[in-house]
Design a protein around this motif. Structure first.
Motif, PDB file in Angstrom:
ATOM      1  N   SER A  91       0.937  -1.115  -0.084  1.00 56.51           N
ATOM      2  CA  SER A  91      -0.132   0.072  -0.021  1.00 56.51           C
ATOM      3  C   SER A  91       0.844   1.327   0.023  1.00 56.51           C
ATOM      4  O   SER A  91       0.432   2.348  -0.492  1.00 56.51           O
ATOM      5  CB  SER A  91      -0.814  -0.039   1.153  1.00 56.51           C
ATOM      6  N   ALA A  92       2.066   1.223   0.586  1.00 59.34           N
ATOM      7  CA  ALA A  92       2.795   2.240   0.671  1.00 59.34           C
ATOM      8  C   ALA A  92       3.150   2.694  -0.736  1.00 59.34           C
ATOM      9  O   ALA A  92       3.391   4.112  -0.964  1.00 59.34           O
ATOM     10  CB  ALA A  92       4.068   2.247   1.663  1.00 59.34           C
ATOM     11  N   VAL A 100       2.585   6.147  -5.923  1.00 57.84           N
ATOM     12  CA  VAL A 100       2.179   6.138  -7.257  1.00 57.84           C
ATOM     13  C   VAL A 100       0.836   7.061  -7.355  1.00 57.84           C
ATOM     14  O   VAL A 100       0.792   7.893  -8.282  1.00 57.84           O
ATOM     15  CB  VAL A 100       1.938   4.777  -7.771  1.00 57.84           C
ATOM     16  N   CYS A 101       0.076   7.009  -6.503  1.00 54.96           N
ATOM     17  CA  CYS A 101      -1.391   7.841  -6.465  1.00 54.96           C
ATOM     18  C   CYS A 101      -0.689   9.226  -6.295  1.00 54.96           C
ATOM     19  O   CYS A 101      -1.258  10.279  -6.961  1.00 54.96           O
ATOM     20  CB  CYS A 101      -2.123   7.444  -5.257  1.00 54.96           C
ATOM     21  N   ARG A 102       0.374   9.757  -5.275  1.00 53.61           N
ATOM     22  CA  ARG A 102       0.734  11.112  -5.368  1.00 53.61           C
ATOM     23  C   ARG A 102       1.435  11.557  -6.257  1.00 53.61           C
ATOM     24  O   ARG A 102       1.290  12.556  -6.838  1.00 53.61           O
ATOM     25  CB  ARG A 102       1.484  11.053  -3.959  1.00 53.61           C
ATOM     26  N   VAL A 144       1.401  14.861 -11.216  1.00 51.15           N
ATOM     27  CA  VAL A 144       1.374  14.943 -12.927  1.00 51.15           C
ATOM     28  C   VAL A 144       0.283  15.635 -13.442  1.00 51.15           C
ATOM     29  O   VAL A 144       0.125  16.548 -14.337  1.00 51.15           O
ATOM     30  CB  VAL A 144       1.670  13.724 -13.610  1.00 51.15           C
ATOM     31  N   MET A 145      -0.877  15.223 -12.741  1.00 51.94           N
ATOM     32  CA  MET A 145      -2.413  15.613 -13.207  1.00 51.94           C
ATOM     33  C   MET A 145      -2.400  17.185 -12.945  1.00 51.94           C
ATOM     34  O   MET A 145      -2.732  17.906 -13.823  1.00 51.94           O
ATOM     35  CB  MET A 145      -3.355  14.924 -12.541  1.00 51.94           C
ATOM     36  N   ARG A 146      -2.034  17.559 -11.827  1.00 56.08           N
ATOM     37  CA  ARG A 146      -2.092  18.901 -11.364  1.00 56.08           C
ATOM     38  C   ARG A 146      -1.070  19.759 -12.233  1.00 56.08           C
ATOM     39  O   ARG A 146      -1.730  21.065 -12.690  1.00 56.08           O
ATOM     40  CB  ARG A 146      -1.674  19.023  -9.823  1.00 56.08           C
ATOM     41  N   ALA A 147       0.056  19.407 -12.559  1.00 54.97           N
ATOM     42  CA  ALA A 147       0.905  19.960 -13.642  1.00 54.97           C
ATOM     43  C   ALA A 147       0.283  20.141 -14.867  1.00 54.97           C
ATOM     44  O   ALA A 147       0.200  21.190 -15.473  1.00 54.97           O
ATOM     45  CB  ALA A 147       2.092  19.430 -13.504  1.00 54.97           C
TER      46      ALA A 147
END
Length: 199
Positions: free
Chosen positions: A9-10, A15-17, A22-25
Motif C-alpha cells: 500500500s505504501a 504512485v497515487c501522489r 502529474v495531473m495537477r501540473a
C-alpha cells in the motif's frame, strides 16, 4: 484505511501522489496555455486593427478584417474562461458567502460548484453539438472570407470544455477539503494590498 493495511500500500500511495502531481501540473499548463492563447487572440485583434488603419491610409483594403476580428474576439472571450475562473478574475458575488464560517462556506462552495458544473456541462454539450452540426452540414462563413464556419467555432468549443474542466477541478478540490484556487488567488491579492476587484 483498509488500503494502508494491505501489502504494497505504501507503494500505491506513492504512485497515487505522483499521478496527482502529474495531473495537477498538466491541468495548470492547460489553464495557462488557454490564457496565453486568449492573450494572443487579443493582441492579434490589436495588430489587425492597426494594420487596417495603416493600410486604409495607403489606400489598401484588408478584406475580411472585420470577420477575423469577430472570430478572434469570440476566441479571446472563450479561451480565457478557464484561466480567469481559476485566478478568481470572473465576476463572483461573494458578499453573502464571505460572511459564512469555514464550514458554511465550504458547503455553499460545493453547492455553487455543483450548479456551475451543471450549467457549464449543458453549455459544453450545446456548443460542441453546434460546432459538430456546422461541420456536418458544411456551413460556410457568411462574410467576405468563405471558410467552413466550424474552424473559428472550434475556439468556442475548446474554451468551454476548458472551463468545464476547471469547474470540475475546483469541485474536486473543495470536496477534498481544500480551498478553491480562486479563493486562494483572492486572498493573495488582498494580502498584497490589491483591492482592485472590489472597485
Amino acid at each position: 484505511m483498509v488500503r494502508r493495511l494491505l501489502p504494497g500500500s505504501a507503494k500505491s500511495d506513492v504512485v497515487c501522489r505522483a499521478l496527482l502531481f502529474v495531473m495537477r501540473a498538466a491541468l495548470n499548463r492547460l489553464y495557462t496555455a488557454s490564457g496565453i492563447a486568449a492573450a494572443v487572440c487579443l493582441a492579434s485583434i490589436c495588430v489587425l486593427m492597426l494594420a487596417q488603419a495603416i493600410a486604409r491610409e495607403a489606400g489598401i483594403l484588408i478584406r475580411g478584417a472585420d470577420d477575423i476580428s469577430a472570430w478572434l474576439c469570440a476566441a479571446t472571450a472563450f479561451l480565457a474562461l478557464g484561466h480567469t475562473f481559476r485566478k478568481g478574475e470572473l465576476i463572483r458575488v461573494g458578499l453573502w458567502i464571505e460572511r459564512l464560517g469555514a464550514a458554511g462556506r465550504r458547503r455553499m462552495e460545493i453547492v455553487t460548484l455543483l450548479l456551475a458544473t451543471l450549467c457549464t456541462g449543458y453549455m459544453t454539450w450545446a456548443i460542441v453539438r453546434f460546432v459538430l452540426e456546422s461541420w456536418k452540414f458544411n456551413e460556410v462563413a457568411q462574410g467576405l472570407i468563405k471558410i467552413p464556419i466550424w474552424i473559428p467555432q472550434l475556439a468556442l468549443a475548446l474554451g468551454i470544455v476548458i472551463l468545464l474542466i476547471a469547474v470540475l477541478d475546483e469541485l474536486v478540490t473543495v470536496l477534498r477539503g481544500c480551498k478553491p484556487s480562486y479563493q486562494l488567488a483572492e486572498e493573495a491579492r488582498r494580502q498584497s494590498g490589491d483591492f482592485s476587484e472590489m472597485l
